[in-house]
Scaffold this active site. Sequence first.
Site, PDB file in Angstrom:
ATOM      1  N   GLU A 153     -51.199 -33.656 -25.089  1.00 29.77           N
ATOM      2  CA  GLU A 153     -52.033 -33.090 -24.072  1.00 29.77           C
ATOM      3  C   GLU A 153     -52.489 -31.839 -24.563  1.00 29.77           C
ATOM      4  O   GLU A 153     -53.587 -31.387 -24.256  1.00 29.77           O
ATOM      5  CB  GLU A 153     -51.245 -33.063 -22.849  1.00 29.77           C
TER       6      GLU A 153
ATOM      7  N   LYS B  99     -59.186 -11.039  -9.846  1.00 35.46           N
ATOM      8  CA  LYS B  99     -59.643 -12.089  -9.151  1.00 35.46           C
ATOM      9  C   LYS B  99     -59.468 -11.422  -7.841  1.00 35.46           C
ATOM     10  O   LYS B  99     -58.297 -11.229  -7.212  1.00 35.46           O
ATOM     11  CB  LYS B  99     -58.873 -13.247  -9.404  1.00 35.46           C
ATOM     12  N   TRP B 100     -60.645 -11.351  -6.795  1.00 37.46           N
ATOM     13  CA  TRP B 100     -60.315 -10.720  -5.564  1.00 37.46           C
ATOM     14  C   TRP B 100     -60.502 -11.941  -4.732  1.00 37.46           C
ATOM     15  O   TRP B 100     -61.701 -12.308  -4.354  1.00 37.46           O
ATOM     16  CB  TRP B 100     -61.957  -9.934  -5.479  1.00 37.46           C
TER      17      TRP B 100
ATOM     18  N   ASP C  88     -51.529 -14.301 -11.143  1.00 38.89           N
ATOM     19  CA  ASP C  88     -52.048 -14.614  -9.829  1.00 38.89           C
ATOM     20  C   ASP C  88     -51.120 -13.893  -8.783  1.00 38.89           C
ATOM     21  O   ASP C  88     -50.375 -12.942  -8.917  1.00 38.89           O
ATOM     22  CB  ASP C  88     -52.170 -16.221  -9.456  1.00 38.89           C
TER      23      ASP C  88
ATOM     24  N   GLY D  63     -60.335 -20.333  -2.330  1.00 38.22           N
ATOM     25  CA  GLY D  63     -61.310 -21.161  -3.134  1.00 38.22           C
ATOM     26  C   GLY D  63     -62.776 -20.597  -2.646  1.00 38.22           C
ATOM     27  O   GLY D  63     -62.951 -19.386  -2.855  1.00 38.22           O
TER      28      GLY D  63
ATOM     29  N   ARG E 109     -52.068 -17.552   7.707  1.00 40.75           N
ATOM     30  CA  ARG E 109     -51.347 -17.399   6.307  1.00 40.75           C
ATOM     31  C   ARG E 109     -50.440 -16.076   6.701  1.00 40.75           C
ATOM     32  O   ARG E 109     -50.312 -15.488   5.799  1.00 40.75           O
ATOM     33  CB  ARG E 109     -52.400 -17.129   5.266  1.00 40.75           C
TER      34      ARG E 109
ATOM     35  N   SER F 213     -62.060 -16.937  -2.103  1.00 44.11           N
ATOM     36  CA  SER F 213     -61.630 -17.104  -0.595  1.00 44.11           C
ATOM     37  C   SER F 213     -60.984 -18.339  -0.337  1.00 44.11           C
ATOM     38  O   SER F 213     -61.760 -19.139   0.019  1.00 44.11           O
ATOM     39  CB  SER F 213     -62.737 -16.715   0.406  1.00 44.11           C
TER      40      SER F 213
ATOM     41  N   ASP G 248     -71.036 -17.418  -2.156  1.00 46.60           N
ATOM     42  CA  ASP G 248     -72.796 -17.185  -1.571  1.00 46.60           C
ATOM     43  C   ASP G 248     -73.341 -16.096  -2.646  1.00 46.60           C
ATOM     44  O   ASP G 248     -72.535 -15.357  -3.256  1.00 46.60           O
ATOM     45  CB  ASP G 248     -72.624 -16.282  -0.039  1.00 46.60           C
TER      46      ASP G 248
HETATM   47  C1  DGJ Z   1     -56.237 -18.748  -2.622  1.00 44.57           C
HETATM   48  C2  DGJ Z   1     -56.725 -19.027  -3.976  1.00 44.57           C
HETATM   49  O1  DGJ Z   1     -57.790 -19.700  -3.984  1.00 44.57           O
HETATM   50  C3  DGJ Z   1     -55.567 -19.523  -5.080  1.00 44.57           C
HETATM   51  O2  DGJ Z   1     -56.399 -19.823  -6.185  1.00 44.57           O
HETATM   52  C4  DGJ Z   1     -54.729 -18.622  -5.027  1.00 44.57           C
HETATM   53  O3  DGJ Z   1     -55.180 -17.301  -5.734  1.00 44.57           O
HETATM   54  C5  DGJ Z   1     -53.889 -18.306  -3.877  1.00 44.57           C
HETATM   55  N1  DGJ Z   1     -54.973 -17.668  -2.864  1.00 44.57           N
HETATM   56  C6  DGJ Z   1     -53.068 -16.958  -3.942  1.00 44.57           C
HETATM   57  O4  DGJ Z   1     -52.385 -16.658  -2.917  1.00 44.57           O
END
Ligand code: DGJ
Length: 724
Positions: free
Chosen positions: A610, A472-473, A362, A525, A439, A523, A530
């Site tokens: 676990e 993951k964009w 990430d 999350g 941010r 975005s 959409d």
């Molecule tokens: C927001 C994402 O929703 C998180 O999962 C993570 O990727 C952060 N950004 C990273 O900055």
Amino acid sequence: MIRCDNGLFTLHTKHTTYQMKAGAHGVLLHTYYGPRVEGCDLSYRIRYVDRGFSPVPEEAGRDRTFSLDVLPQEYSACGMGDFRLPALDLELPNGSRGADLRYKSFRVEEGKYALEGLPAFRGGEGETLVVVLEDAAAGLDVELYYGVLEDYDIITRAVKLFNRGGQAVKIRQAASLCLDFQRGDLDLITFDGKHVLERSPSRGPLLPGVRSAGSVRGSSSHQHNPFVILCEHSAGEDHGLCYAACLLYSGNFQAAAERSQFENIRLTLGIHPWHFCWTLAPGEGFTTPEAALCCSKDGLAPLSHRLHRAIRERLIRDPWAGQPRPVLLNNWEATMFDFDADRLASIAKSAAPMGIGLFVMDDGWFGERSSDLAGLGDWTVNEEKLPGGLEALVPRIQSQGMKFGLWIEPEMVNEDSGLYRAHPDWVLQIPGRGKVRSRHQLALDFSRQEVRDHVYGALKTVLSSADISYVKWDVNRSLAAVWSAALPAERQGEAYHRYVLGVYGMLERMRRDFPHMLIEGCSGGGGRFDAGMLYYTPQIWCSDNTDAIDRLRIQYGTSFCYPVCTMGAHVSAVPNAQTGRSVSMETRGVAAMHGTFGYEMDPSRITPEEREVIRRQVAFFKEHQALILQGDYYRLSDPFQNGPFTAWEQVSPDKREALVSVVSGQIQGGPPLWNLRLKGLDPDLRYQVNGGGSYPGGALMEAGWPLPLPWGDYQSWQFYLSAL
Ligand code: DGJ
């Protein structure tokens, strides 16, 4: 599917009918949308009455019963006597506002239309109806496009405007759909929330006036969703007439419903008119995003099933339509920015033996990115953290038997970055006003080709440097202070939409250059969850909130439109990073199996017991993933009711398999003895439950299945049913 008969246009899907008629004076009237009816001109339902203060257009002469303010319109315009919600609003060079549309012609085209540069459902064998209206004074043709997904009970709509005159016309509003109902007694359901609590259904009867939900944040937003339902007051999961309207768009949108003075309802859905103004020069055209309509007379469950199937099969594109998704492990909640190659390799090493197949690195791998203060925009590997770059790291991960995925945030930049220092004028910012940060980042002006080309070039180099299976964009702020240095003053109202078109263009480019790479949207999350994004990114991180109990609500709300295979859902560590709540690994797994399943933790820091639970969860998910991701989905309870259990169920299309998932709520003394009535089974088949006893489908649906007694908060169970 499409019948055109002397100005009467009828569209049929398997269970629904949609009809409009070019009536007196060339006004295109909406006559009906609802359960299928055959062989009828439904304009007999329209009443022509003289109403005080409802104006009459010139062509109607002394006929005081012909008023645009009263009649049901197929595509409404403002300024010329219809005072209800407009779909179209123009500004002509003389400063006048409004539009006046009259029927001009129609055509039927083979195949369902596509929209250049915009997402759209694929139509297969379908046809397209195009009804052309014109505004003579503006010199504008307004082409109403209709696609019919017959088997899915979906009607799609889009509008193309062409300037055929000699003067520029400003489009102030052009909705994707307008839908007039000749009744006033419907509920509106919108899906609302905030960051870390998205898409909670809000339902209420429409009262006189307008109720709207929308976004002016530049993206579809955490706060509201471009999807609404209108339904009868008594409608529930299994009964009642319901309509859904969904916009395939990821930018500013407005969904508005008006109950008018005569107890009629009008719904409009499209790009938000706030800050929108598109100049159409002579010879130019403009295309609205696509909207999709669905109708069910048997309640909300079939409505969702139809939308889910259409999204799975006609919106999500190959190679991901109907295909398995990798079980992934993402390092974000485990490490945040604080990692190096060894830490990542050790996480991968502990994840791989549990069957997790994809490792996702990430935020934090690039530029000077050790916090959210710096680095965004510099898409080169940080070699202090990752010596040798991805060329060295990816084979290390792969040697554990895992594929590799990467996080990116192409649309954004930190001021503390090489990109910003080189191109401070590439951000969206209003000259003479202060910067508006969020941010610690600014938004790049993605309406500009050279900006997109630069960012894409850098990303392509990284993505080509190693074997990358997944991206993951992400996008982590709302747009504000929007002003584009590339647009003249009179075209600033185009900036938001051009930004969205830029994002779509870049996603399409990435899909084309890396056709086998899975792109997950995100975005913060679920801030851009959409149907528009799903055309490019077949799954979207559903929420930054990974708390299993909050997720039950978020995923429940999301499920009204979007299928399980679109919802990114992960098991994370406890106490949960957003809520501080701790629930068992089992329950976290059950909740995350309501989506594209994965983990977001460091498995080397949990107990061997676990890890064993995870191993079993991954194996279970892999075994049943076709059922979980592609099955017909039933909401068995509403988690917003705070009942003793939240339950949902997936049933295979042939009804031979089902999976029932149950999570109990906060424990109370003397917990209820609950028989959960299942849905969607074949009443005549016998189902074996979890490999034990077998019961008739009819009994399980009508008499129910006895749930175990919970002991403690938030327990969970899964019941796998297979037909004998
Ligand atoms: C927001 C994402 O929703 C998180 O999962 C993570 O990727 C952060 N950004 C990273 O900055």
